[in-house]
Design a protein around this motif. Structure first.
Motif, PDB file in Angstrom:
ATOM      1  N   ILE A   1      41.830  43.738  49.217  1.00 48.92           N
ATOM      2  CA  ILE A   1      41.687  42.358  48.748  1.00 48.92           C
ATOM      3  C   ILE A   1      40.309  41.822  49.118  1.00 48.92           C
ATOM      4  N   GLU A   2      39.576  41.339  48.139  1.00 49.06           N
ATOM      5  CA  GLU A   2      38.264  40.748  48.403  1.00 49.06           C
ATOM      6  C   GLU A   2      38.448  39.385  49.060  1.00 49.06           C
ATOM      7  N   VAL A   3      37.786  39.182  50.186  1.00 48.51           N
ATOM      8  CA  VAL A   3      37.873  37.910  50.906  1.00 48.51           C
ATOM      9  C   VAL A   3      36.656  37.060  50.565  1.00 48.51           C
ATOM     10  N   GLU A   4      36.905  35.951  49.928  1.00 49.00           N
ATOM     11  CA  GLU A   4      35.831  35.038  49.527  1.00 49.00           C
ATOM     12  C   GLU A   4      35.171  34.408  50.749  1.00 49.00           C
ATOM     13  N   GLU A   5      33.858  34.350  50.740  1.00 52.13           N
ATOM     14  CA  GLU A   5      33.116  33.626  51.779  1.00 52.13           C
ATOM     15  C   GLU A   5      32.440  32.415  51.166  1.00 52.13           C
ATOM     16  N   ARG A   6      32.596  31.290  51.826  1.00 54.32           N
ATOM     17  CA  ARG A   6      32.027  30.043  51.339  1.00 54.32           C
ATOM     18  C   ARG A   6      30.723  29.738  52.080  1.00 54.32           C
ATOM     19  N   ALA A   7      30.063  28.686  51.644  1.00 53.27           N
ATOM     20  CA  ALA A   7      28.757  28.342  52.203  1.00 53.27           C
ATOM     21  C   ALA A   7      28.853  28.086  53.702  1.00 53.27           C
TER      22      ALA A   7
ATOM     23  N   PRO B   1      37.576  35.018  43.558  1.00 53.49           N
ATOM     24  CA  PRO B   1      37.987  36.413  43.569  1.00 53.49           C
ATOM     25  C   PRO B   1      39.244  36.738  44.362  1.00 53.49           C
ATOM     26  N   THR B   2      39.579  35.956  45.384  1.00 55.91           N
ATOM     27  CA  THR B   2      40.714  36.322  46.237  1.00 55.91           C
ATOM     28  C   THR B   2      42.047  36.007  45.579  1.00 55.91           C
ATOM     29  N   ALA B   3      42.139  34.871  44.914  1.00 52.38           N
ATOM     30  CA  ALA B   3      43.396  34.437  44.298  1.00 52.38           C
ATOM     31  C   ALA B   3      43.656  35.214  43.013  1.00 52.38           C
ATOM     32  N   VAL B   4      44.726  35.983  42.978  1.00 52.27           N
ATOM     33  CA  VAL B   4      45.019  36.804  41.817  1.00 52.27           C
ATOM     34  C   VAL B   4      45.485  35.967  40.638  1.00 52.27           C
ATOM     35  N   ASN B   5      46.051  34.791  40.894  1.00 50.71           N
ATOM     36  CA  ASN B   5      46.657  34.005  39.816  1.00 50.71           C
ATOM     37  C   ASN B   5      45.656  33.545  38.769  1.00 50.71           C
ATOM     38  N   LEU B   6      44.404  33.291  39.170  1.00 56.10           N
ATOM     39  CA  LEU B   6      43.412  32.822  38.209  1.00 56.10           C
ATOM     40  C   LEU B   6      43.197  33.869  37.116  1.00 56.10           C
ATOM     41  N   ALA B   7      42.915  35.100  37.518  1.00 52.72           N
ATOM     42  CA  ALA B   7      42.730  36.171  36.539  1.00 52.72           C
ATOM     43  C   ALA B   7      44.027  36.430  35.773  1.00 52.72           C
ATOM     44  N   TRP B   8      45.150  36.359  36.476  1.00 48.70           N
ATOM     45  CA  TRP B   8      46.451  36.570  35.840  1.00 48.70           C
ATOM     46  C   TRP B   8      46.677  35.544  34.738  1.00 48.70           C
ATOM     47  N   GLY B   9      46.369  34.271  35.002  1.00 44.93           N
ATOM     48  CA  GLY B   9      46.565  33.228  34.003  1.00 44.93           C
ATOM     49  C   GLY B   9      45.731  33.468  32.757  1.00 44.93           C
TER      50      GLY B   9
END
Length: 349
Positions: free
Chosen positions: A286-292, A95-103
């Protein structure tokens, strides 16, 4: 060093229509292993575990992921609704990286024209990313040499923003690579970088391969290294840049920025224009992703914290624009700390 972290291999795959191949970055530097991804499940899993990572590379993964979904849907007989659902899974995997959705969004609208039109557009996107990285690196190098007034720079990096994080060349590490080609790098301090030690495992691997003098340091040493006067600049990448110049990047970037501000050392953010999100007014949204949490409380599968202790593991932080000396994209260099913003100064495409 020339390596492709992500590419489309024509003629490969189950049905010979081509396959999305990635370099598995979870096993570097111990092993150089490539994964062929032919299903949405496999691609989403690779994105989530950081086998493929880095904002520009995720943009390419998003675009080629639409082709993966089209091919899988053809094989197993998905209807239009199921296909859209699976493409959304790719789009929302980080969710944090805009490029994935942009691509994904860059090529999704071409689906009515057929699979080959989507593939051509995705491959063009990858080629454009490499060209953008090389251009922003050139402009950033010019800016840093002019700003510091030094012929050879001592540079601090945080996380990995090299060719492993892009289609090729790199962003922040592309800047270092450009400076090195000019004989303008004296030394690089590479922060080890949580989570998953991407600086120690990946940035150092690229620096070593290119013969660039460097040392890996723990993240908690970065502020001291900067305030001791051991570096002339810090160069980092970005996962999203808001319209006001706020920057989301790997956790720990904010600490680097604060130390640079205190020391009067410029922090330069290097990213392609696709990382700029003009629809995002500032970093607060900006949504900040939280990992395990067990990435913090264990090491190599061994518990290092008490069993009752939880782990807090944000993957990113947001650096306010006032601490960012420069943002370099292929469209030019702006200076957020001086009041310039992408939203105010965006030139025509």
């Amino acid at each position: 060093m020339t390596v492709r972290a992500i590419e489309w291999v024509p003629g490969a795959g189950t049905d010979g229509r081509g396959v999305l191949r990635i370099l598995d970055q979870t096993v570097l530097p111990a092993s150089t292993t490539y994964l062929d991804l032919e299903t949405v499940d496999a691609l989403v899993a690779a994105i989530e575990v950081l086998a493929v990572r880095g904002a520009p590379a995720l943009g390419v993964a998003g675009a080629l992921g639409v082709v993966v979904a089209l091919d899988e849907g053809r094989r197993v007989g998905w209807d239009a609704g199921r296909l859209d659902f699976e493409i959304d899974r790719v789009r929302n995997a980080r969710p944090t990286a805009v490029n994935l959705a942009w691509g994904v969004d860059q090529v999704r609208g071409l689906m009515p024209q057929g699979r080959e039109a989507v593939l051509r557009a995705a491959l063009e996107l990858a080629a454009d990313d490499e060209a953008a990285n090389r251009e922003l690196s050139r402009q950033a190098a010019d800016w840093l040499l002019a700003r510091t007034g030094r012929d050879r720079l001592r540079i601090l990096t945080h996380c990995n923003a090299g060719m492993l994080a892009t289609s090729a060349w790199g962003t922040a590490l592309g800047v270092v690579r450009e400076l090195h080609a000019r004989g303008a790098v004296e030394f690089v301090y590479a922060d080890e970088t949580r989570p998953l030690l991407q600086g120690a495992r990946l940035t150092a691997w690229e620096l070593a391969a290119d013969g660039i003098p460097h040392a890996v340091q723990v993240d908690s040493a970065a502020a001291s290294t900067i305030l001791r006067g051991l570096v002339d600049c810090a160069v980092v990448g970005a996962d999203r840049i808001a319209a006001n110049g706020d920057v989301a990047n790997k956790i720990g970037t904010l600490g680097v920025a604060l130390a640079c501000h205190e020391a009067g050392v410029p922090l330069l953010v290097a990213a392609p224009w696709s990382t700029v999100d003009l629809a995002m007014a500032d970093g607060a949204g900006i949504e900040v992703e939280e990992r395990a949490g067990d990435e913090v409380t264990t090491l190599a599968g061994v518990r290092t914290a008490p069993a009752s202790s939880a782990g807090f593991n944000p993957a990113f932080d947001v650096t306010p624009a006032r601490f960012v000396a420069a943002v370099a994209t292929e469209r030019g260099v702006i200076e957020p700390a001086a009041g310039q913003t992408p939203g105010d100064t965006a030139p025509p495409a």
